[in-house]
Write a protein that holds these residues in place. Structure first.
Motif, mmCIF file in Angstrom:
data_model
loop_
_atom_site.group_PDB
_atom_site.id
_atom_site.type_symbol
_atom_site.label_atom_id
_atom_site.label_comp_id
_atom_site.label_asym_id
_atom_site.label_seq_id
_atom_site.Cartn_x
_atom_site.Cartn_y
_atom_site.Cartn_z
ATOM 1 N N TYR A 151 6.178 -1.614 18.584
ATOM 2 C CA TYR A 151 5.142 -2.078 17.669
ATOM 3 C C TYR A 151 5.482 -1.747 16.220
ATOM 4 O O TYR A 151 6.190 -0.796 15.929
ATOM 5 C CB TYR A 151 3.794 -1.427 18.010
ATOM 6 N N HIS B 249 3.370 -2.001 12.125
ATOM 7 C CA HIS B 249 2.042 -2.137 11.522
ATOM 8 C C HIS B 249 2.195 -2.648 10.100
ATOM 9 O O HIS B 249 3.236 -2.491 9.466
ATOM 10 C CB HIS B 249 1.274 -0.809 11.553
ATOM 11 N N ASP C 226 -4.226 -13.265 10.090
ATOM 12 C CA ASP C 226 -4.449 -12.447 11.282
ATOM 13 C C ASP C 226 -5.843 -12.614 11.869
ATOM 14 O O ASP C 226 -6.087 -12.265 13.026
ATOM 15 C CB ASP C 226 -4.267 -10.961 10.946
ATOM 16 N N ILE D 22 1.498 -5.127 15.221
ATOM 17 C CA ILE D 22 2.274 -6.315 15.590
ATOM 18 C C ILE D 22 3.233 -5.951 16.720
ATOM 19 O O ILE D 22 3.886 -4.913 16.672
ATOM 20 C CB ILE D 22 3.116 -6.815 14.380
ATOM 21 N N GLU E 33 5.974 -10.911 17.623
ATOM 22 C CA GLU E 33 5.385 -10.968 16.291
ATOM 23 C C GLU E 33 3.896 -11.320 16.317
ATOM 24 O O GLU E 33 3.326 -11.754 15.322
ATOM 25 C CB GLU E 33 6.162 -11.917 15.374
ATOM 26 N N LYS E 34 3.254 -11.119 17.464
ATOM 27 C CA LYS E 34 1.823 -11.369 17.604
ATOM 28 C C LYS E 34 1.027 -10.168 17.108
ATOM 29 O O LYS E 34 1.433 -9.029 17.296
ATOM 30 C CB LYS E 34 1.465 -11.598 19.079
ATOM 31 N N VAL E 35 -0.118 -10.446 16.502
ATOM 32 C CA VAL E 35 -1.074 -9.395 16.155
ATOM 33 C C VAL E 35 -1.713 -8.933 17.461
ATOM 34 O O VAL E 35 -2.211 -9.756 18.234
ATOM 35 C CB VAL E 35 -2.156 -9.919 15.192
#
Length: 157
Positions: free
Chosen positions: A2, A4, A11, A55, A60-62
């Motif tokens: 992850y 941040h 988002d 992320i 690359e997804k929130v």
């Protein structure tokens, strides 16, 4: 796994899908009305410190969101929410650690507080595991429902 970064407008749509029920949205904030909308997040975030998203490095997804707010009793962790597909995969632990680091290093806080409702047993166990300790209880009414808000704090050494 992850990363941040600061919350960005792009988002918001993803974050709005994280709370899966009125109860989950209540855990995120009693000020929000289900279903969550971008405008609700923006309205609350303007008075918050360090609005932060987590992320997934690969996709690359929130996957998570939180911020910090201040009132007369101190600084509080707020609006904590994690994508359903990332729950139990370390995203929440990473999120809370990032927020504690920001509270200590950027905001120069010695203590961070949070509120967890009595019906959120998973959250209570999680926060306790991270070192947050209950210090007070407050009764609150959300509509006709009475909840017990458990106030917790952690010293940021």
């Amino acid at each position: 796994m992850y990363l941040h970064r600061k919350l960005e407008t792009r988002d918001l749509e993803a974050i709005c899908t994280f709370p899966q029920s009125e109860e989950e949205l209540l855990f995120m904030s009693p000020r929000f009305v289900y279903p969550l909308t971008s405008d609700q997040i923006i309205g609350l975030a303007k008075d918050r410190f360090e609005p932060t998203v987590i992320i997934d490095k690969q996709t690359e997804k929130v996957v998570a969101y939180a911020n910090i707010y201040k009132d007369e009793d101190g600084f509080w962790l707020g609006n904590v929410v994690v994508s359903p597909e990332y729950r139990g995969q370390g995203a929440s632990q990473y999120l809370i650690q990032v927020m504690m680091d920001k509270a200590k290093n950027l905001l120069k806080l010695e203590q961070l507080k949070l509120v967890c409702h009595n019906t959120n047993s998973r959250g209570l166990a999680f926060y306790s595991k991270l070192g947050f300790k209950p210090y007070d209880l407050k009764s609150v009414f959300i509509g006709q429902t009475k909840l017990i808000s458990i106030l917790m704090s952690k010293e940021l050494h």
